[in-house]
Design a protein around this motif. Structure first.
Motif, PDB file in Angstrom:
ATOM      1  N   LEU A 185       1.861  -9.816  -1.736  1.00 16.06           N
ATOM      2  CA  LEU A 185       2.335  -8.662  -0.966  1.00 16.06           C
ATOM      3  C   LEU A 185       1.145  -7.755  -0.721  1.00 16.06           C
ATOM      4  CD1 LEU A 185       5.710  -7.604  -2.514  1.00 16.06           C
ATOM      5  CD2 LEU A 185       5.290  -8.495  -0.247  1.00 16.06           C
ATOM      6  N   ASP A 186       1.013  -7.315   0.511  1.00 15.12           N
ATOM      7  CA  ASP A 186      -0.180  -6.527   0.821  1.00 15.12           C
ATOM      8  C   ASP A 186       0.083  -5.034   0.805  1.00 15.12           C
ATOM      9  OD1 ASP A 186       1.490  -6.499   2.935  1.00 15.12           O
ATOM     10  OD2 ASP A 186       0.012  -7.056   4.455  1.00 15.12           O
ATOM     11  N   ASP A 187       1.346  -4.673   0.748  1.00 14.76           N
ATOM     12  CA  ASP A 187       1.593  -3.241   0.946  1.00 14.76           C
ATOM     13  C   ASP A 187       2.146  -2.537  -0.282  1.00 14.76           C
ATOM     14  OD1 ASP A 187       4.810  -3.282   2.584  1.00 14.76           O
ATOM     15  OD2 ASP A 187       3.928  -4.585   1.064  1.00 14.76           O
ATOM     16  N   ILE A 188       2.133  -3.203  -1.419  1.00 16.31           N
ATOM     17  CA  ILE A 188       2.591  -2.494  -2.619  1.00 16.31           C
ATOM     18  C   ILE A 188       1.357  -1.876  -3.284  1.00 16.31           C
ATOM     19  CG2 ILE A 188       3.635  -2.764  -4.903  1.00 16.31           C
ATOM     20  CD1 ILE A 188       5.313  -4.980  -3.702  1.00 16.31           C
ATOM     21  N   PRO A 189       1.338  -0.582  -3.365  1.00 15.95           N
ATOM     22  CA  PRO A 189       0.126   0.048  -3.905  1.00 15.95           C
ATOM     23  C   PRO A 189      -0.073  -0.317  -5.374  1.00 15.95           C
ATOM     24  CG  PRO A 189       1.898   1.645  -3.659  1.00 15.95           C
ATOM     25  CD  PRO A 189       2.395   0.377  -3.092  1.00 15.95           C
ATOM     26  N   PRO A 190      -1.317  -0.376  -5.807  1.00 18.20           N
ATOM     27  CA  PRO A 190      -1.544  -0.643  -7.237  1.00 18.20           C
ATOM     28  C   PRO A 190      -0.915   0.468  -8.063  1.00 18.20           C
ATOM     29  CG  PRO A 190      -3.569   0.036  -6.144  1.00 18.20           C
ATOM     30  CD  PRO A 190      -2.550  -0.125  -5.086  1.00 18.20           C
ATOM     31  N   ILE A 191      -0.352   0.099  -9.167  1.00 11.57           N
ATOM     32  CA  ILE A 191       0.350   1.103  -9.979  1.00 11.57           C
ATOM     33  C   ILE A 191      -0.664   1.813 -10.876  1.00 11.57           C
ATOM     34  CG2 ILE A 191       2.115   1.425 -11.751  1.00 11.57           C
ATOM     35  CD1 ILE A 191       3.445  -1.094 -10.615  1.00 11.57           C
ATOM     36  N   PRO A 192      -0.876   3.094 -10.639  1.00 10.16           N
ATOM     37  CA  PRO A 192      -1.814   3.821 -11.510  1.00 10.16           C
ATOM     38  C   PRO A 192      -1.240   3.948 -12.921  1.00 10.16           C
ATOM     39  CG  PRO A 192      -1.208   5.100  -9.543  1.00 10.16           C
ATOM     40  CD  PRO A 192      -0.261   3.970  -9.646  1.00 10.16           C
ATOM     41  N   LYS A 237       6.470 -15.143   5.225  1.00  9.31           N
ATOM     42  CA  LYS A 237       6.381 -13.833   4.572  1.00  9.31           C
ATOM     43  C   LYS A 237       7.123 -13.796   3.251  1.00  9.31           C
ATOM     44  CE  LYS A 237       6.006 -11.725   9.089  1.00  9.31           C
ATOM     45  NZ  LYS A 237       6.099 -12.948   9.870  1.00  9.31           N
ATOM     46  N   THR A 294       8.249 -14.145  -0.342  1.00  7.91           N
ATOM     47  CA  THR A 294       7.614 -14.375  -1.635  1.00  7.91           C
ATOM     48  C   THR A 294       8.651 -14.274  -2.741  1.00  7.91           C
ATOM     49  OG1 THR A 294       7.146 -12.042  -1.779  1.00  7.91           O
ATOM     50  CG2 THR A 294       5.403 -13.435  -0.907  1.00  7.91           C
TER      51      THR A 294
END
Lengths: 526, 174
Positions: free
Chosen positions: B166-173, B106, B108
């Motif tokens: 990382l799968d849980d960092i939302p894309p930054i608008p 896990k 990174t």
């Protein structure tokens, strides 16, 4: 023809007498030599076994041979009952005599065992001490008996007797001396065999204890070669290809331990092909001169414990990293003017969610909660929780229905109001994840037998039967969080808060029909 | 307990060096020279070198804090078609290799931390032996396999397929 004068006749008579004497002495000497040889042979045979039963048979055979007796028997005092127990007898009837037990002092053999003195009886029919019943049982006709005690340094342990000298002859003092000499050696041999037997029994007892232990045990000799293991240690080093003693990594371990020469605690992590973590202690065994005589290594399997610790450590490491990473990214985006206010809000919410997970985790880890209870009506707490999720429900067009009678709304409860609001919010937020758009969630607050009952029921996707028992388990959720960002600790945390209030939580669910969570807790501190 | 006393024939070679990363090449050459006797394939030789690199670095750096006063002992044993590598440091600082192996999947962030995962992927047997305050011994076995035979490290390792996302960092608008 040779003429002999008187003198010469006298001289010849004298020579004949001397020759006869010499002849007699020679025969006696030869007989004594044979007896001595037989006695030495008998004593040597006594040292050939430590098996008590075999030893008794040898004693009986040799005593009959040594004294030219028709039969022989031996009785040992049973230390528990004080009875005389016929251990064996040579002859056709030995099985019968083995079963005979006599009260203390009974019969010739009993008298000898009691007095510790030998007895030679030429005609047993004239001796009142003779115990007829043994003959009746064995169907052996005893005429004469020579019986001697079996003595050790601790006293008389029994007696040895020979019956009926062969060919009608009589036992004499020479037979008595021979039998006494044999009995002396035999008593020592019996004592040694008994000690050996008790040592073996003790050893078997220890082996049984060691085998029944959950911890692995390895016992070594002074060279750190394995002398005893138990199933738990063998399971830890399971190697189908080679015998336990040949497992090379075990040899490496013992080789390292042999260099330490003192009591040591050590850990073993067997990563491949096994997956086992062992916490171990080596105790060095020392002799009278402080020399090393061996060692005992005890091994406790702590794999599950370490696994749980690992999950916790991984969880905190990951959360900490992800929070700092998001803060770093936010900082960089702000510096470069690359982010909108919605973007900041989105990241802030993501960080808040992770911080909340860490707070819930730390509260669950630190034992029972210290509640901040206050007295007041339950209604406003429920309103506040519903208000905080109302927008999300409206956004997903989920119908949020509340049932709370006015008397219940105003009902006084003594609870940690913030935490009750938090767990209700967590439950309602959970529902949003699993209820489809246009779905329905019912919240019911009730007063049941002076207990506060909160029921949250949805018509969502439901939970599989096999998952239901794990739903309130913290470990299960921690592992899920490590593998999925969607997972949360909320149900485990809700249970933690409810239990701190002295309450219970129950979950009913059916796949495709929905889930119902029922929380029950006392309204007041008793 | 004499390691040589066994019906199984073993060749034991030992090297002792000061606990410094300067000796890493010397240690690798030592192990490689013994591994060559078993005629491992070029890929297996590379893997063994990689394992020794990671294991020795851990022993010298983390185990002994590169203290020249401490030694690292390396034992190479040939037993039939098996190469046994034992690396012992005297830092006496226990750690949880299981944790490092799991977190490697896990992780990174930062550098390092994947050595144990690599060792476990490549070797057939792996065991750590910790005596707190005294020593850490890493025991590893590599079994030579016939051509085409599957074994440890023969499939592409997920460890090498880094970096992870990382799968849980939302894309930054924006």
């Amino acid at each position: 023809m040779v003429l002999l004068n008187d003198n010469s006749i006298g001289s010849v008579n004298c020579d004949v007498s001397v020759a006869e004497q010499i002849n007699k002495l020679t025969k006696e000497l030869e007989a004594a030599r044979k007896e001595s040889g037989a006695l030495m042979n008998a004593c040597a045979l006594l040292n050939t076994t430590l098996d008590l039963q075999k030893l008794l048979e040898i004693i009986l055979q040799q005593s009959a041979v040594l004294t030219s007796a028709e039969a022989s028997s031996l009785a040992l005092i049973d230390q528990k009952t004080d009875e005389l127990c016929f251990e064996v007898v040579v002859g056709e009837k030995k099985d019968i005599l083995k079963e005979i037990r006599l009260p203390k002092g009974t019969g010739i053999i009993g008298w000898v065992s009691l007095k510790g003195e030998p007895l030679l009886i030429e005609d047993v029919s004239k001796d009142s001490r003779f115990y007829q019943k043994v003959d009746e049982k064995s169907q052996f006709k005893t005429t004469s008996i020579l019986c001697v005690p079996l003595k050790t340094k601790d006293g008389t342990i029994g007696a040895l007797e020979v019956l009926n000298k062969v060919e009608g002859e009589k036992f004499d003092s020479n037979d008595q001396s021979l039998l006494m000499a044999l009995a002396s050696q035999a008593a020592m041999a019996i004592e040694n065999a008994r000690l050996y037997k008790s040592v073996l029994e003790e050893r078997n007892k220890i082996v049984s204890i060691v085998n029944s232990m959950g911890d692995g045990i390895i016992v070594t000799n002074e060279n750190f070669d394995i002398v005893l293991t138990n199933p738990a240690s063998e399971a830890a080093f399971g190697d189908k290809a080679s015998s336990f003693e040949d497992v090379f990594k075990l040899k490496i371990i013992l080789s390292e331990l042999s260099q330490l020469k003192s009591d040591t605690t050590f850990d073993l992590v067997l990563m491949k092909p096994e997956n086992t973590i062992l916490s171990n202690k080596m105790t060095v065994l020392r002799g009278a001169d402080n020399e090393i005589t061996g060692s005992i290594v005890s091994m406790r399997n702590i794999t599950d414990l370490k696994h749980r610790e690992n999950i916790r450590a991984q969880f905190t490491s990951m959360m900490n990293y992800k929070i700092s990473d998001q803060i770093q990214r936010l900082r960089e985006s702000l510096k470069n003017n690359e982010i909108s206010s919605d973007g900041v809000k989105c990241i802030a919410e993501s960080i808040e969610e992770k911080v909340n997970k860490l707070i819930q985790f730390s509260e669950m880890e630190s034992g029972p909660l210290r509640l901040d209870r206050s007295l007041g009506s339950i209604g406003p707490v429920i309103d506040s929780a519903l208000e905080s999720v109302r927008d999300k429900y409206a956004f997903k067009r989920i119908k949020l229905n509340t049932v709370c009678e006015s008397d219940v709304y105003g009902m006084d409860v003594e609870v940690d109001r913030d935490r009750i609001k938090t767990i209700l919010c967590l439950l309602l937020n959970n529902c949003i994840k699993y209820v489809s758009s246009e779905g329905r969630v019912d919240v019911k607050i009730a007063n049941v037998s002076e207990m506060l009952e909160i029921t949250v029921k949805d018509d969502g996707i439901g939970i599989k039967e096999e998952v239901l028992p794990k739903l309130l388990d913290k470990q299960y959720h921690l592992e899920n969080v490590l593998n999925s960002s969607e997972a949360s600790l909320s149900l485990a945390y809700i249970k933690h808060v409810v239990e701190a209030h002295g309450g219970t939580i129950k979950i009913n669910s059916e796949v495709g029909k929905g889930t119902e969570v029922i929380i029950t807790m006392p309204k007041f501190i008793h | 307990m004499q390691l040589e006393q066994s019906p199984v024939k073993r060749q034991i070679h030992e090297l002792k060096v000061a606990a410094t990363l300067k000796h890493i090449e010397k240690v690798k050459q030592f192990v490689v020279s013994i591994a060559e006797k078993l005629e491992f394939s070029p890929i297996e030789m590379f893997q063994i070198e990689l394992v020794v690199d990671e294991a020795y670095a851990n022993a010298a750096d983390h185990g002994s804090e590169c203290s020249r006063e401490k030694e690292v002992h390396i034992k190479c044993i040939i037993e039939g078609e098996k190469l046994i590598i034992i690396i012992k440091d005297f830092g006496g600082k226990p750690f949880n290799p299981d944790f490092f192996e799991r977190i490697a999947d896990k992780k990174t962030w930062g550098v390092g931390g994947r050595g144990i995962k690599i060792i476990k992927e490549i070797m057939d047997e792996v065991m750590y032996f910790f005596v707190t305050g005294q020593s850490t011994t890493l025991y590893m076995v590599k079994q030579k396999r016939a051509e085409g035979e599957e074994g440890a490290g023969s499939s592409p390792s997920p460890v090498i397929a880094l970096p992870f996302s990382l799968d849980d960092i939302p894309p930054i608008p924006t």
